[in-house]
Motif scaffolding. Structure first.
Motif, PDB file in Angstrom:
ATOM      1  N   VAL A   5       0.839  -1.185   0.000  1.00 30.62           N
ATOM      2  CA  VAL A   5       0.000   0.000   0.000  1.00 30.62           C
ATOM      3  C   VAL A   5       0.876   1.237   0.000  1.00 30.62           C
ATOM      4  CG1 VAL A   5      -1.834   1.262   1.157  1.00 30.62           C
ATOM      5  CG2 VAL A   5      -1.807  -1.238   1.229  1.00 30.62           C
ATOM      6  N   GLU A   6       0.833   1.972  -1.102  1.00 29.37           N
ATOM      7  CA  GLU A   6       1.604   3.200  -1.234  1.00 29.37           C
ATOM      8  C   GLU A   6       0.835   4.386  -0.651  1.00 29.37           C
ATOM      9  OE1 GLU A   6       2.397   0.872  -5.166  1.00 29.37           O
ATOM     10  OE2 GLU A   6       0.697   1.263  -3.834  1.00 29.37           O
ATOM     11  N   SER A   7       1.587   5.362  -0.185  1.00 23.07           N
ATOM     12  CA  SER A   7       0.997   6.595   0.304  1.00 23.07           C
ATOM     13  C   SER A   7       2.032   7.709   0.189  1.00 23.07           C
ATOM     14  CB  SER A   7       0.519   6.456   1.749  1.00 23.07           C
ATOM     15  OG  SER A   7       1.599   6.165   2.618  1.00 23.07           O
ATOM     16  N   GLY A   8       1.585   8.936   0.363  1.00 24.97           N
ATOM     17  CA  GLY A   8       2.486  10.071   0.388  1.00 24.97           C
ATOM     18  C   GLY A   8       2.507  10.907  -0.871  1.00 24.97           C
ATOM     19  N   GLY A   9       1.813  10.479  -1.900  1.00 25.92           N
ATOM     20  CA  GLY A   9       1.761  11.258  -3.118  1.00 25.92           C
ATOM     21  C   GLY A   9       0.905  12.498  -2.952  1.00 25.92           C
ATOM     22  N   GLY A  10       0.948  13.348  -3.963  1.00 27.27           N
ATOM     23  CA  GLY A  10       0.168  14.567  -3.923  1.00 27.27           C
ATOM     24  C   GLY A  10       0.642  15.564  -4.945  1.00 27.27           C
ATOM     25  N   LEU A  11       0.142  16.783  -4.808  1.00 31.37           N
ATOM     26  CA  LEU A  11       0.508  17.889  -5.689  1.00 31.37           C
ATOM     27  C   LEU A  11       1.596  18.713  -5.025  1.00 31.37           C
ATOM     28  CD1 LEU A  11      -0.025  19.675  -8.200  1.00 31.37           C
ATOM     29  CD2 LEU A  11      -1.778  20.838  -6.835  1.00 31.37           C
ATOM     30  N   VAL A  12       2.680  18.954  -5.750  1.00 30.04           N
ATOM     31  CA  VAL A  12       3.801  19.707  -5.213  1.00 30.04           C
ATOM     32  C   VAL A  12       4.361  20.619  -6.300  1.00 30.04           C
ATOM     33  CG1 VAL A  12       5.494  17.919  -5.788  1.00 30.04           C
ATOM     34  CG2 VAL A  12       5.955  19.510  -3.906  1.00 30.04           C
ATOM     35  N   GLN A  13       4.902  21.758  -5.883  1.00 33.72           N
ATOM     36  CA  GLN A  13       5.505  22.691  -6.826  1.00 33.72           C
ATOM     37  C   GLN A  13       6.888  22.224  -7.256  1.00 33.72           C
ATOM     38  OE1 GLN A  13       3.750  26.490  -4.421  1.00 33.72           O
ATOM     39  NE2 GLN A  13       5.304  26.919  -5.957  1.00 33.72           N
ATOM     40  N   PRO A  14       7.340  22.644  -8.431  1.00 38.19           N
ATOM     41  CA  PRO A  14       8.712  22.325  -8.835  1.00 38.19           C
ATOM     42  C   PRO A  14       9.715  22.753  -7.769  1.00 38.19           C
ATOM     43  CG  PRO A  14       7.519  23.239 -10.679  1.00 38.19           C
ATOM     44  CD  PRO A  14       6.625  23.396  -9.474  1.00 38.19           C
ATOM     45  N   GLY A  15      10.679  21.884  -7.502  1.00 37.13           N
ATOM     46  CA  GLY A  15      11.652  22.134  -6.458  1.00 37.13           C
ATOM     47  C   GLY A  15      11.256  21.600  -5.101  1.00 37.13           C
ATOM     48  N   GLY A  16      10.028  21.161  -4.969  1.00 39.70           N
ATOM     49  CA  GLY A  16       9.538  20.642  -3.710  1.00 39.70           C
ATOM     50  C   GLY A  16       9.914  19.198  -3.481  1.00 39.70           C
ATOM     51  N   ALA A  40       4.321   7.676 -16.269  1.00 38.34           N
ATOM     52  CA  ALA A  40       3.775   8.970 -16.635  1.00 38.34           C
ATOM     53  C   ALA A  40       2.754   8.792 -17.750  1.00 38.34           C
ATOM     54  CB  ALA A  40       4.893   9.904 -17.079  1.00 38.34           C
ATOM     55  N   PRO A  41       1.853   9.751 -17.919  1.00 41.88           N
ATOM     56  CA  PRO A  41       0.843   9.640 -18.974  1.00 41.88           C
ATOM     57  C   PRO A  41       1.465   9.431 -20.348  1.00 41.88           C
ATOM     58  CG  PRO A  41       0.300  11.422 -17.487  1.00 41.88           C
ATOM     59  CD  PRO A  41       1.684  10.965 -17.114  1.00 41.88           C
ATOM     60  N   GLY A  42       0.998   8.416 -21.052  1.00 37.89           N
ATOM     61  CA  GLY A  42       1.472   8.137 -22.392  1.00 37.89           C
ATOM     62  C   GLY A  42       2.840   7.506 -22.483  1.00 37.89           C
ATOM     63  N   LYS A  87      10.764  17.843 -10.334  1.00 40.21           N
ATOM     64  CA  LYS A  87      10.584  18.495 -11.620  1.00 40.21           C
ATOM     65  C   LYS A  87       9.259  18.062 -12.221  1.00 40.21           C
ATOM     66  CE  LYS A  87      15.571  17.922 -12.430  1.00 40.21           C
ATOM     67  NZ  LYS A  87      16.586  17.308 -13.324  1.00 40.21           N
ATOM     68  N   SER A  88       8.783  18.826 -13.186  1.00 38.50           N
ATOM     69  CA  SER A  88       7.531  18.478 -13.836  1.00 38.50           C
ATOM     70  C   SER A  88       7.592  17.086 -14.470  1.00 38.50           C
ATOM     71  CB  SER A  88       7.150  19.519 -14.880  1.00 38.50           C
ATOM     72  OG  SER A  88       8.139  19.624 -15.887  1.00 38.50           O
ATOM     73  N   GLU A  89       8.754  16.700 -14.965  1.00 38.80           N
ATOM     74  CA  GLU A  89       8.891  15.396 -15.589  1.00 38.80           C
ATOM     75  C   GLU A  89       8.856  14.235 -14.596  1.00 38.80           C
ATOM     76  OE1 GLU A  89      12.997  17.437 -16.298  1.00 38.80           O
ATOM     77  OE2 GLU A  89      10.923  18.067 -15.967  1.00 38.80           O
ATOM     78  N   THR A 116       2.138  14.657  -8.619  1.00 34.86           N
ATOM     79  CA  THR A 116       1.974  15.685  -9.632  1.00 34.86           C
ATOM     80  C   THR A 116       2.836  16.878  -9.267  1.00 34.86           C
ATOM     81  OG1 THR A 116      -0.301  14.985 -10.079  1.00 34.86           O
ATOM     82  CG2 THR A 116       0.354  17.165 -10.846  1.00 34.86           C
ATOM     83  N   VAL A 117       3.734  17.252 -10.161  1.00 34.38           N
ATOM     84  CA  VAL A 117       4.639  18.378  -9.951  1.00 34.38           C
ATOM     85  C   VAL A 117       4.232  19.477 -10.921  1.00 34.38           C
ATOM     86  CG1 VAL A 117       7.014  19.150  -9.820  1.00 34.38           C
ATOM     87  CG2 VAL A 117       6.455  16.759  -9.337  1.00 34.38           C
TER      88      VAL A 117
END
Length: 119
Positions: A5-16, A40-42, A87-89, A116-117
């Motif tokens: 069971v994974e956890s800890g993901g979320g939305l973060v700004q670049p550099g975070g 990643a998508p695709g 990074k966004s990538e 998501t970055v």
């Protein structure tokens, strides 16, 4: 019942940073190598980091070297991925994988956690 069971993901700004966790149960954790993959998508799923059953051998994808750190706590049946300087990538679903070292064709997968970055 085998569970990852994974956890800890979320939305973060670049550099975070984010710290991902994978809690395991239902199998002999210390007889399994643990890895983090992402998709990643695709794009195809790729190996991000791997740690041996003993913790003595660690490997990273070139794209994350110097930024990500994998670790495991066998007493807590948990593997972690510390992600820094994001990074966004790096945006992807991150999956935990356990590989039985007695027969390395036997693996278990978690359901993933979204990272998501984005600014």
């Amino acid at each position: 019942q085998v569970q990852l069971v994974e956890s800890g993901g979320g939305l973060v700004q670049p550099g975070g940073s984010l710290r991902l966790s994978c809690a395991a149960s239902g199998f002999t954790f210390n007889l399994h190598a643990l890895s983090w993959y992402r998709q990643a998508p695709g794009k195809e799923r790729e190996l991000v980091a791997r740690i041996s059953s003993s913790g003595g051998s660690i490997n990273y994808a070139d794209s994350v070297k110097g930024r990500f750190t994998i670790s495991r706590d066998n007493a807590r049946n948990t593997v972690y991925l510390q992600t820094n300087s994001l990074k966004s990538e790096d945006t992807a679903v991150y999956y935990c994988n356990a590989q039985w070292q007695v027969d390395r064709t036997i693996t278990y997968w978690g359901q993933g956690t979204q990272v998501t970055v984005s600014a």
